[in-house]
Design an enzyme around this catalytic site. Structure first.
Site, short mmCIF file in Angstrom:
data_model
loop_
_atom_site.label_atom_id
_atom_site.label_comp_id
_atom_site.label_asym_id
_atom_site.label_seq_id
_atom_site.Cartn_x
_atom_site.Cartn_y
_atom_site.Cartn_z
N GLU A 38 0.83 -1.21 0.00
CA GLU A 38 0.00 0.00 0.00
C GLU A 38 0.86 1.26 0.00
OE1 GLU A 38 -3.09 0.33 -0.54
OE2 GLU A 38 -3.60 -1.80 -0.50
N THR A 44 1.82 5.39 -7.72
CA THR A 44 2.72 4.59 -8.54
C THR A 44 1.92 3.44 -9.17
OG1 THR A 44 4.48 5.04 -6.92
CG2 THR A 44 4.93 3.35 -8.57
N TYR A 121 -6.32 6.50 4.55
CA TYR A 121 -6.44 5.51 3.48
C TYR A 121 -5.63 4.26 3.77
CZ TYR A 121 -5.33 2.87 -0.61
OH TYR A 121 -5.12 1.80 -1.46
N ASP A 139 -9.18 6.20 -2.26
CA ASP A 139 -8.13 6.68 -3.15
C ASP A 139 -8.79 7.27 -4.39
OD1 ASP A 139 -9.02 4.51 -4.61
OD2 ASP A 139 -7.04 3.57 -4.83
#
Length: 362
Positions: A38, A44, A121, A139
């Site tokens: 994560e 990325t 998150y 996200d």
């Protein structure tokens, strides 16, 4: 839980189990391995992360290994992923887990959020995926799915809208298999409910989607326009003295913190690169340059600025280094600089100065 939410959850879970992409961290329930994934996945691409994740876990297989590792080795394993504060925060958090939690990743989101670098998150992702806690995630993919599903037509950058999105995500995750549900939302946003040309006919919850019914899915979510990236010019040089080259370490705070670099600095507006190199090396390293040859220029995009880096090869006879704005330095064989933890920008400069084929030859 209302009937509609139950039906949305079931369709999402059924779709996810039939269509999820293969990712190595989905084959484990190890909280540490899931946490590392994560941290790496933030900003990325999955394809980029997989080899980094596998190599990182090979070097640091558990919390204790990461906590006790040399910080340069950790930065070196992270080099190329960008956002290097994530690597420093990972190790800082690992040290706290090793010291205060007997090396075991905490199993609740509230405790996870007390650790460096773990926000709402990441805490929700780890708690739900590794420990089956009904914690939401939010996200970019999940924001897009929920915005379209619920027909939210306000700027998602506004705090009240963000909080509503968290509440909607919390409603969906409350039930069996919360980790799979969160991953289903993320997977749907990544592969079907995409920013452009969403494949609504392939969506398992299209019958419940407000945006599809209204025909405006591609216009959502609504985001305020970002400021244009600032253009910056800078110089860097491979400075050689008696056959050894100078590497400098960036400060522990700020852009590319803690990484090794070539000496140099930003140019003032309109400043000639060669004159700027002479000034920057005198001001920031106390060096007087005997000769300097321009090798080329590199463009590199950061989040809020576009950098043009002018690269030089230079020589000096100065014996004493006086650093200003750098945390340390080393004189070493030019080829050896690439073995130090360094950023992608520095790697690009080194490729101009010392091509990889030359570095590997004796």
């Amino acid at each position: 839980m209302c009937v509609a939410v139950k039906r949305v959850r079931k369709r999402l879970l059924d779709w996810y189990r039939a269509n999820k992409r293969s990712m190595p961290w989905r084959e484990t329930r190890d909280p540490y391995a899931i946490w590392i994934s994560e941290a790496m996945l933030q900003q990325t691409r999955v394809e980029t992360v997989i080899p980094y994740w596998e190599r990182f876990l090979g070097l640091f297989p558990d919390v204790h290994a990461l906590a006790t590792a040399d910080s340069d080795e950790v930065l070196g394993a992270w080099a190329g992923l960008g956002y290097y504060s994530r690597a420093r925060n990972l190790q800082a958090a690992a040290r706290l887990i090793d010291e205060h939690h007997a090396g075991r990743v905490p199993d609740d989101a509230k405790t996870l959020q007390t650790l460096p670098g773990i926000g709402r998150y990441t805490a929700g992702a780890v708690a739900s995926i590794a420990f089956d806690r009904p914690e939401p995630v939010l996200d970019g993919n999940v924001k897009r799915v929920i915005t379209r599903l619920r027909g939210i037509r306000d700027d998602i950058g506004q705090p009240a809208v963000v909080e509503r999105l968290w509440e909607e995500a919390g409603t969906l995750v409350a039930g069996p298999h919360p980790g799979d549900l969160n991953q289903a939302l993320m997977e749907l946003g990544a592969t079907v409910c995409t920013p452009r040309n969403p494949r609504c006919t392939d969506c398992p919850v299209s019958n419940f989607c407000d945006a599809r019914a209204a025909g405006d899915a591609e216009s959502l979510p609504i985001k305020a326009r970002k400021k244009a990236a600032r253009r910056v010019e800078a110089v860097a040089a491979l400075v050689v003295r008696r056959g050894r080259a100078l590497a400098v370490r960036r400060p522990s705070q700020g852009l590319l913190a803690g990484l090794w670099d070539l000496p140099g600095g930003e140019l003032t507006p309109g400043e000639n690169p060669r004159a700027g190199l002479t000034r920057a090396l005198r001001e920031r390293a106390g060096l007087e340059i005997a000769r300097a040859s321009a090798i080329g220029a590199i463009q590199h995009v950061f989040t809020h600025r576009i950098l043009t880096l002018h690269v030089f090869r230079a020589s000096t006879s100065t014996d004493r280094i006086r650093l200003d704005g750098f945390a340390g330095h080393k004189w070493l064989a030019p080829r050896a600089i690439s073995s130090l933890p360094h950023a992608t920008l520095t790697a690009k400069a080194l490729d101009l100065l010392i091509p990889p084929t030359a570095r590997s030859s004796n």
